[in-house]
Design a protein around this motif. Structure first.
Motif, mmCIF file in Angstrom:
data_model
loop_
_atom_site.group_PDB
_atom_site.id
_atom_site.type_symbol
_atom_site.label_atom_id
_atom_site.label_comp_id
_atom_site.label_asym_id
_atom_site.label_seq_id
_atom_site.Cartn_x
_atom_site.Cartn_y
_atom_site.Cartn_z
ATOM 1 N N VAL A 119 -4.958 -7.190 3.112
ATOM 2 C CA VAL A 119 -5.984 -7.561 4.360
ATOM 3 C C VAL A 119 -7.659 -7.126 4.072
ATOM 4 C CG1 VAL A 119 -4.412 -6.921 6.111
ATOM 5 C CG2 VAL A 119 -5.998 -4.873 5.205
ATOM 6 N N LEU A 120 -8.256 -7.751 4.343
ATOM 7 C CA LEU A 120 -9.502 -7.958 4.210
ATOM 8 C C LEU A 120 -10.277 -6.623 4.406
ATOM 9 C CD1 LEU A 120 -10.010 -10.725 3.340
ATOM 10 C CD2 LEU A 120 -11.739 -10.911 4.896
ATOM 11 N N GLY A 121 -10.566 -5.485 3.643
ATOM 12 C CA GLY A 121 -10.952 -4.385 3.244
ATOM 13 C C GLY A 121 -9.980 -3.260 3.662
ATOM 14 N N GLY A 122 -9.009 -3.552 3.398
ATOM 15 C CA GLY A 122 -8.116 -3.151 3.377
ATOM 16 C C GLY A 122 -7.888 -2.084 1.443
ATOM 17 N N GLY A 123 -8.687 -2.669 0.744
ATOM 18 C CA GLY A 123 -8.780 -2.210 -0.827
ATOM 19 C C GLY A 123 -8.297 -3.359 -1.686
ATOM 20 N N PRO A 124 -8.393 -3.127 -3.128
ATOM 21 C CA PRO A 124 -7.776 -4.203 -4.465
ATOM 22 C C PRO A 124 -6.349 -3.869 -3.388
ATOM 23 C CG PRO A 124 -8.965 -2.520 -5.094
ATOM 24 C CD PRO A 124 -9.117 -2.604 -3.106
ATOM 25 N N ALA A 125 -5.909 -5.032 -4.165
ATOM 26 C CA ALA A 125 -3.920 -4.411 -4.225
ATOM 27 C C ALA A 125 -3.339 -4.696 -5.492
ATOM 28 C CB ALA A 125 -2.926 -6.307 -4.112
ATOM 29 N N LEU A 126 -2.880 -3.662 -5.983
ATOM 30 C CA LEU A 126 -2.238 -2.972 -6.945
ATOM 31 C C LEU A 126 -0.227 -4.024 -6.984
ATOM 32 C CD1 LEU A 126 -2.224 0.351 -6.988
ATOM 33 C CD2 LEU A 126 -3.945 -0.729 -8.253
ATOM 34 N N GLY A 127 -0.050 -4.350 -8.185
ATOM 35 C CA GLY A 127 0.355 -6.081 -8.234
ATOM 36 C C GLY A 127 1.733 -5.078 -9.123
ATOM 37 N N ARG A 128 2.756 -4.965 -8.184
ATOM 38 C CA ARG A 128 4.361 -4.978 -8.937
ATOM 39 C C ARG A 128 5.348 -5.802 -9.357
ATOM 40 N NH1 ARG A 128 7.917 -0.658 -5.960
ATOM 41 N NH2 ARG A 128 8.283 -0.689 -8.046
ATOM 42 N N GLY A 129 5.334 -5.755 -10.616
ATOM 43 C CA GLY A 129 6.459 -6.756 -10.742
ATOM 44 C C GLY A 129 6.164 -7.266 -12.391
ATOM 45 N N GLY A 130 6.734 -8.241 -13.040
ATOM 46 C CA GLY A 130 7.263 -8.091 -14.834
ATOM 47 C C GLY A 130 5.386 -8.171 -14.895
ATOM 48 N N VAL A 137 -13.612 -16.136 1.918
ATOM 49 C CA VAL A 137 -14.238 -15.307 2.885
ATOM 50 C C VAL A 137 -13.603 -14.362 2.302
ATOM 51 C CG1 VAL A 137 -14.078 -14.056 5.131
ATOM 52 C CG2 VAL A 137 -14.171 -16.429 5.194
ATOM 53 N N ALA A 138 -13.977 -12.967 1.429
ATOM 54 C CA ALA A 138 -14.034 -11.765 0.993
ATOM 55 C C ALA A 138 -14.802 -10.421 1.956
ATOM 56 C CB ALA A 138 -14.509 -12.168 0.137
ATOM 57 N N HIS A 139 -14.663 -9.074 1.380
ATOM 58 C CA HIS A 139 -15.077 -7.739 1.908
ATOM 59 C C HIS A 139 -15.784 -7.547 0.808
ATOM 60 C CE1 HIS A 139 -15.764 -5.393 4.304
ATOM 61 N NE2 HIS A 139 -15.287 -5.301 5.403
ATOM 62 N N LEU A 140 -16.986 -7.168 0.830
ATOM 63 C CA LEU A 140 -17.834 -6.539 -0.352
ATOM 64 C C LEU A 140 -17.227 -5.677 -0.499
ATOM 65 C CD1 LEU A 140 -21.556 -7.395 1.150
ATOM 66 C CD2 LEU A 140 -19.872 -7.795 -0.924
ATOM 67 N N ASP A 141 -16.506 -4.760 1.025
ATOM 68 C CA ASP A 141 -16.107 -3.420 0.663
ATOM 69 C C ASP A 141 -15.085 -2.740 -0.542
ATOM 70 O OD1 ASP A 141 -17.630 -2.390 1.796
ATOM 71 O OD2 ASP A 141 -16.891 -1.476 3.493
ATOM 72 N N ASP A 142 -14.140 -3.846 -0.471
ATOM 73 C CA ASP A 142 -12.741 -4.255 -1.865
ATOM 74 C C ASP A 142 -13.539 -4.649 -3.400
ATOM 75 O OD1 ASP A 142 -11.263 -3.963 0.741
ATOM 76 O OD2 ASP A 142 -10.836 -6.468 0.867
ATOM 77 N N LEU A 143 -14.698 -5.328 -3.250
ATOM 78 C CA LEU A 143 -15.051 -5.372 -4.619
ATOM 79 C C LEU A 143 -15.739 -4.495 -5.473
ATOM 80 C CD1 LEU A 143 -14.695 -8.035 -2.990
ATOM 81 C CD2 LEU A 143 -17.186 -9.082 -4.493
ATOM 82 N N GLU A 144 -16.425 -3.767 -4.195
ATOM 83 C CA GLU A 144 -17.057 -2.484 -4.964
ATOM 84 C C GLU A 144 -16.290 -1.003 -5.085
ATOM 85 O OE1 GLU A 144 -20.128 -2.302 -6.148
ATOM 86 O OE2 GLU A 144 -20.569 -0.493 -6.289
ATOM 87 N N SER A 145 -14.919 -1.094 -3.983
ATOM 88 C CA SER A 145 -14.500 0.181 -4.320
ATOM 89 C C SER A 145 -13.313 -0.612 -5.541
ATOM 90 C CB SER A 145 -13.428 0.128 -3.019
ATOM 91 O OG SER A 145 -12.725 -0.476 -2.670
ATOM 92 N N ALA A 146 -12.856 -1.655 -5.707
ATOM 93 C CA ALA A 146 -12.094 -1.805 -6.955
ATOM 94 C C ALA A 146 -12.450 -1.774 -8.700
ATOM 95 C CB ALA A 146 -11.670 -3.399 -7.436
ATOM 96 N N ALA A 147 -14.505 -1.668 -8.491
ATOM 97 C CA ALA A 147 -15.048 -1.110 -9.566
ATOM 98 C C ALA A 147 -15.114 -0.445 -9.467
ATOM 99 C CB ALA A 147 -16.495 -1.997 -9.206
ATOM 100 N N HIS A 148 -15.216 0.734 -8.760
ATOM 101 C CA HIS A 148 -15.063 2.134 -9.160
ATOM 102 C C HIS A 148 -14.170 2.767 -9.353
ATOM 103 C CE1 HIS A 148 -19.442 4.090 -7.209
ATOM 104 N NE2 HIS A 148 -19.533 2.729 -7.034
ATOM 105 N N LEU A 149 -12.929 2.376 -8.580
ATOM 106 C CA LEU A 149 -10.957 2.388 -9.339
ATOM 107 C C LEU A 149 -10.740 2.379 -11.090
ATOM 108 C CD1 LEU A 149 -8.784 3.275 -8.321
ATOM 109 C CD2 LEU A 149 -8.459 0.552 -8.113
ATOM 110 N N VAL A 150 -11.810 0.995 -10.660
ATOM 111 C CA VAL A 150 -11.311 0.420 -12.643
ATOM 112 C C VAL A 150 -12.272 1.669 -13.961
ATOM 113 C CG1 VAL A 150 -11.842 -1.297 -13.894
ATOM 114 C CG2 VAL A 150 -10.910 -1.710 -12.491
ATOM 115 N N ALA A 151 -13.554 1.766 -13.227
ATOM 116 C CA ALA A 151 -14.099 2.857 -13.771
ATOM 117 C C ALA A 151 -13.379 4.181 -13.965
ATOM 118 C CB ALA A 151 -15.856 3.041 -12.939
ATOM 119 N N ALA A 152 -12.458 4.724 -12.713
ATOM 120 C CA ALA A 152 -12.417 6.282 -12.998
ATOM 121 C C ALA A 152 -10.783 6.619 -13.750
ATOM 122 C CB ALA A 152 -12.150 6.278 -11.178
ATOM 123 N N VAL A 153 -10.076 4.702 -13.369
ATOM 124 C CA VAL A 153 -8.926 4.609 -14.286
ATOM 125 C C VAL A 153 -9.177 4.675 -15.600
ATOM 126 C CG1 VAL A 153 -7.224 2.654 -15.061
ATOM 127 C CG2 VAL A 153 -7.486 3.596 -12.578
#
Ligand SMILES: [Zn+2]
Length: 356
Positions: A250-261, A323-339
């Motif tokens: 969902v839009l605004g639910g944050g970035p999705a972490l993929g599971r699989g090969g 169509v996308a949600h700005l919050d998903d983008l900015e939170s994904a950037a923070h997540l990548v930097a923290a990781v």
């Protein structure tokens, strides 16, 4: 976390159909220059590293190119015929405003169509093949058209970017300018508070056609892990079912972490741990097969690289108004930097090798 909507607008407004990415790559280089030294390879991929030479090396990648069209032929009356660059739906084109990116500059055009009154009942609602569609640039004949455009010129949907409401934006090419936004912002955030690891941004070319940029960079890179950020199918819209789309997104639910090969289990666990510690909402997406991103190619970097897919929820993929949600983008950037900071703390040889 306040998103930089102006930067996303700059990325969306710069044209960059597959094979013709230089205008958008210039936006990326300009923005990265204060925090890293961007380099461009012979295909047009852009690479820039914070803490170059440090170990481990974490790469965060997104593709710069967007779907588009390309001029193939001009008829006697000056109408412009075309083929596609990437996954373009022929149904979407008639009546659409487009821009031919000619060597002389931008040339406005419209995709022509027969008036609806003149379409026989049996043919209504059906798309003409791409080779039977045409663009009108207002030229009176072939010579006048060829004075302004040429065979091989790339074509894009007209620039469009608006905030619909409350951080939800609509525009062309959000696949994958959303990902590029995350890559560049992650580098900026990491440069402001770096850890032990090197964090490298990779902006690839020609993902929508043949993964060519990723193929070249997979040979040149030897990272310890690779984060691939791309638009993914949001399911909070009519007619997209979670059971057919690898889960609810969902839009605004944050970035999705993929599971699989295509996602390394230890890297996925690290993302989940960091997201929980940082209080960043994430979603989960199943990839039973091909991710249809640069991921599979970039996983072959070096002797094989631990990778993960970071999916950004996008509605109406490959349409002129995604169509996308700005919050998903900015939170994904923070997540990548923290990781990246966390990888610098915990990494040791064999860390990403699955435990037996
Ligand atoms: Zn994409």
């Amino acid at each position: 976390m306040t998103a930089d909507i102006g930067f996303l607008r700059d990325l969306v407004t710069a044209p960059g159909p597959s094979g013709f990415e230089q205008p958008v790559q210039e936006v990326v280089r300009r923005r990265l220059a204060p925090v890293a030294a961007p380099e461009t390879d012979v295909l047009g991929n852009v690479v820039a590293t914070v803490n170059p030479g440090a170990a481990p090396l974490v790469v965060v990648a997104a593709h710069a190119d967007q779907i588009g069209l390309q001029v193939t032929w001009v008829d006697e009356q000056g109408f412009v015929f075309f083929d596609k660059l990437g996954g373009v739906d022929p149904l979407l084109l008639p009546g659409r405003a487009v821009v031919v990116q000619s060597r002389q500059g931008a040339v406005d055009g419209v995709v022509g169509k027969r008036p609806t009154h003149m379409i026989p009942e049996a043919e209504r609602g059906k798309a003409a093949e791409l080779c039977d569609q045409w663009i009108d640039i207002g030229a009176p004949d072939r010579a006048a058209a060829l004075a302004r455009i040429a065979c091989g010129d790339p074509i894009v949907f007209s620039p469009h970017f608006v905030e619909l409401a409350g951080g939800i934006v609509a525009g062309r090419a959000l696949d994958d300018r959303c990902g590029l936004y995350v890559v560049v912002r992650a580098l900026e955030l990491y440069a402001g508070a770096p850890g032990a690891a090197a964090l490298r941004a990779l902006s690839t070319v020609q993902e929508e056609t043949r993964y060519m940029g990723a193929q070249v960079q997979a040979r040149r890179q030897q990272p310890d892990c690779m984060i691939v950020v791309d638009a993914d199918f949001a399911t909070d819209q009519p007619e997209v079912e979670p059971r057919r789309a690898g889960g609810t997104l969902v839009l605004g639910g944050g970035p999705a972490l993929g599971r699989g090969g295509a996602s390394n289990p230890a890297l996925l666990a690290l993302f989940e741990e960091v997201a929980a510690t940082e209080g960043i909402a994430v979603q989960t997406k199943a990839y039973p097969g091909d991710t249809q991103t640069d991921n599979e190619v970039l996983q072959t970097a070096g002797a094989g690289t631990a990778a993960i897919n970071l999916g950004l929820p996008v509605r109406y993929m490959h349409s002129p108004h995604e169509v996308a949600h700005l919050d998903d983008l900015e939170s994904a950037a923070h997540l990548v930097a923290a990781v990246a900071r966390r990888v610098g703390e915990v990494f040791e040889p064999g860390f990403f090798t699955p435990r037996v």
